[in-house]
Design a protein around this motif. Structure first.
Motif, mmCIF file in Angstrom:
data_model
loop_
_atom_site.group_PDB
_atom_site.id
_atom_site.type_symbol
_atom_site.label_atom_id
_atom_site.label_comp_id
_atom_site.label_asym_id
_atom_site.label_seq_id
_atom_site.Cartn_x
_atom_site.Cartn_y
_atom_site.Cartn_z
ATOM 1 N N ARG A 124 -7.987 0.527 9.108
ATOM 2 C CA ARG A 124 -6.816 -0.352 9.115
ATOM 3 C C ARG A 124 -7.177 -1.707 8.329
ATOM 4 O O ARG A 124 -6.236 -2.104 7.727
ATOM 5 C CB ARG A 124 -6.587 -0.602 10.542
ATOM 6 C CG ARG A 124 -5.412 -1.440 10.592
ATOM 7 C CD ARG A 124 -5.053 -1.634 12.379
ATOM 8 N NE ARG A 124 -3.961 -2.514 12.381
ATOM 9 C CZ ARG A 124 -3.478 -2.849 13.753
ATOM 10 N NH1 ARG A 124 -3.868 -2.408 14.599
ATOM 11 N NH2 ARG A 124 -2.236 -3.702 13.738
ATOM 12 N N ASP A 125 -8.421 -2.274 8.644
ATOM 13 C CA ASP A 125 -8.719 -3.466 7.991
ATOM 14 C C ASP A 125 -8.743 -3.119 6.278
ATOM 15 O O ASP A 125 -8.243 -4.005 5.656
ATOM 16 C CB ASP A 125 -10.021 -3.806 8.404
ATOM 17 C CG ASP A 125 -9.946 -4.624 9.771
ATOM 18 O OD1 ASP A 125 -8.805 -4.820 10.265
ATOM 19 O OD2 ASP A 125 -11.010 -4.856 10.546
ATOM 20 N N VAL A 126 -9.245 -2.158 5.777
ATOM 21 C CA VAL A 126 -9.476 -1.738 4.426
ATOM 22 C C VAL A 126 -7.959 -1.884 3.994
ATOM 23 O O VAL A 126 -7.758 -2.163 2.713
ATOM 24 C CB VAL A 126 -10.256 -0.637 4.286
ATOM 25 C CG1 VAL A 126 -10.375 -0.273 2.814
ATOM 26 C CG2 VAL A 126 -11.519 -0.650 4.598
ATOM 27 N N ALA A 127 -7.023 -0.874 4.622
ATOM 28 C CA ALA A 127 -5.803 -0.538 4.107
ATOM 29 C C ALA A 127 -5.119 -2.320 3.963
ATOM 30 O O ALA A 127 -4.192 -2.409 3.169
ATOM 31 C CB ALA A 127 -4.966 0.100 5.113
ATOM 32 N N GLU A 128 -5.110 -2.775 4.978
ATOM 33 C CA GLU A 128 -4.480 -4.161 5.195
ATOM 34 C C GLU A 128 -4.966 -5.124 3.822
ATOM 35 O O GLU A 128 -4.225 -5.712 3.523
ATOM 36 C CB GLU A 128 -4.530 -5.003 6.579
ATOM 37 C CG GLU A 128 -3.895 -6.079 6.588
ATOM 38 C CD GLU A 128 -2.397 -6.031 6.497
ATOM 39 O OE1 GLU A 128 -1.649 -6.962 6.015
ATOM 40 O OE2 GLU A 128 -1.898 -5.097 6.920
ATOM 41 N N ALA A 129 -6.500 -5.182 3.740
ATOM 42 C CA ALA A 129 -6.843 -6.003 2.749
ATOM 43 C C ALA A 129 -6.269 -5.394 1.335
ATOM 44 O O ALA A 129 -6.008 -6.464 0.563
ATOM 45 C CB ALA A 129 -8.487 -5.873 2.707
ATOM 46 N N LYS A 130 -6.223 -4.267 1.131
ATOM 47 C CA LYS A 130 -5.614 -3.628 -0.158
ATOM 48 C C LYS A 130 -4.066 -4.099 -0.335
ATOM 49 O O LYS A 130 -3.917 -4.482 -1.450
ATOM 50 C CB LYS A 130 -5.718 -2.185 -0.118
ATOM 51 C CG LYS A 130 -7.199 -1.481 -0.254
ATOM 52 C CD LYS A 130 -7.289 -0.164 -0.497
ATOM 53 C CE LYS A 130 -8.577 0.267 -0.791
ATOM 54 N NZ LYS A 130 -8.583 1.831 -0.774
ATOM 55 N N LYS A 131 -3.520 -4.215 0.811
ATOM 56 C CA LYS A 131 -1.939 -4.606 0.547
ATOM 57 C C LYS A 131 -1.895 -6.084 0.260
ATOM 58 O O LYS A 131 -1.163 -6.568 -0.599
ATOM 59 C CB LYS A 131 -1.547 -4.508 2.296
ATOM 60 C CG LYS A 131 -0.765 -2.901 2.481
ATOM 61 C CD LYS A 131 -0.107 -3.139 3.797
ATOM 62 C CE LYS A 131 0.364 -1.808 4.186
ATOM 63 N NZ LYS A 131 0.755 -1.954 5.765
ATOM 64 N N ILE A 132 -2.849 -6.902 1.111
ATOM 65 C CA ILE A 132 -2.858 -8.414 0.702
ATOM 66 C C ILE A 132 -3.070 -8.426 -0.611
ATOM 67 O O ILE A 132 -2.463 -9.588 -1.664
ATOM 68 C CB ILE A 132 -3.867 -9.099 1.421
ATOM 69 C CG1 ILE A 132 -3.401 -9.068 2.877
ATOM 70 C CG2 ILE A 132 -4.257 -10.650 1.057
ATOM 71 C CD1 ILE A 132 -4.481 -9.625 4.131
ATOM 72 N N LEU A 133 -4.117 -7.650 -1.399
ATOM 73 C CA LEU A 133 -4.302 -7.944 -2.777
ATOM 74 C C LEU A 133 -3.257 -7.331 -3.603
ATOM 75 O O LEU A 133 -3.207 -8.153 -4.712
ATOM 76 C CB LEU A 133 -5.832 -7.040 -3.073
ATOM 77 C CG LEU A 133 -6.953 -7.704 -2.496
ATOM 78 C CD1 LEU A 133 -8.161 -6.773 -2.418
ATOM 79 C CD2 LEU A 133 -7.464 -8.753 -3.234
ATOM 80 N N LEU A 134 -2.571 -6.408 -3.330
ATOM 81 C CA LEU A 134 -1.489 -6.047 -3.983
ATOM 82 C C LEU A 134 -0.607 -7.162 -4.044
ATOM 83 O O LEU A 134 0.149 -7.487 -5.272
ATOM 84 C CB LEU A 134 -0.906 -4.746 -3.377
ATOM 85 C CG LEU A 134 0.542 -4.227 -4.067
ATOM 86 C CD1 LEU A 134 0.198 -4.014 -5.687
ATOM 87 C CD2 LEU A 134 1.005 -2.943 -3.358
#
Length: 247
Positions: A124-134
């Motif tokens: 979940r943390d990895v997915a959220e980090a990727k969303k923020i970077l996008l």
């Protein structure tokens, strides 16, 4: 509505005798985008670092979400640093690791020391980090080392890391000081729009008065460790600006 942050008679004198703050008072309400202006050495950076306890004040109180951080226990300070994101002039990234890992470091305050040290972040943390970077236009740089990026890209990673903390408050200490004007505008646009969209309160230290007037809901002028101005951007006159920046 109670203030998210309240500064009461805040003073700081360093061990070498330098007095950085001489009795600062102000409140910040939820959702405000406050810009602090003042010349180098006025006390702006010390003020921000007193808020998140990177610097211990000599006197006074800092109430964040109704907790006096100057009297906080170690567990309360850890909680404070989770809820207050920090963006630095020098980016403060780990250059040899990936952009994604730098952003995930914003989650360390929520993890136990062992899993944090091993980098065992949740899916979940990895997915959220990727969303923020996008969201920050860095989806093509996710797996690059931080030192491969331009200054503007590195600062966007710094913003992303702060956002990954899911903060109530973001402190940005001269976030555009080392950037060119075009990149500076991009960084300020990202920071301002994200804080507005997500309802995050933000306090930014800046030298540039024109930038402060463009983005701030409120400007605080610091002169020799005291508050010389606190008001709306349209209330900031040339006379007041000259006083704030006089040596």
């Amino acid at each position: 509505m109670s203030a998210l942050l309240e500064i009461r008679n805040l003073k700081k004198t360093y061990t070498d005798g330098t007095t950085a703050l001489q009795g600062v008072d102000f409140k910040v309400n939820r959702g405000e985008f406050v810009v602090i202006i003042g010349s180098s050495g006025a006390g702006k950076s010390t003020l921000l670092r007193c808020i998140n306890q990177l610097v211990q004040p000599s006197e006074g109180a800092v109430l964040f979400n109704n907790v006096d951080t100057t009297k906080a226990s170690s567990s309360q300070v850890r909680k404070l640093r989770r809820e207050v994101g920090m963006i630095f002039q020098s980016f403060n990234l780990i250059e040899r690791v990936s952009v994604l890992r730098n952003v995930l470091n914003g989650r360390l305050g929520y993890m136990n020391p062992i899993t944090g040290t091993l980098g065992l972040f949740s899916k979940r943390d990895v997915a959220e980090a990727k969303k923020i970077l996008l969201r920050l236009g860095l989806n093509q740089q996710i797996y690059k080392r931080a030192d491969e990026l331009s200054g503007g890209q590195q600062q966007r990673v710094g913003i992303a890391r702060a956002l990954s903390q899911q903060p109530m408050l973001i402190l940005a200490d001269e976030p555009i000081a080392s950037l060119d004007p075009l990149t500076s505008e991009s960084i300020m646009n990202h920071l301002h729009s994200i804080c507005r969209e997500d309802g995050i309160t933000c306090i930014v230290n800046l030298h540039q008065v024109d930038v402060a007037k463009k983005y701030a809901t409120r400007i605080i002028g610091i002169h020799k460790g005291t508050v010389a101005f606190d008001g709306r951007p349209d209330e900031l006159s040339e006379e007041i600006i000259q006083h704030i920046y006089q040596k």
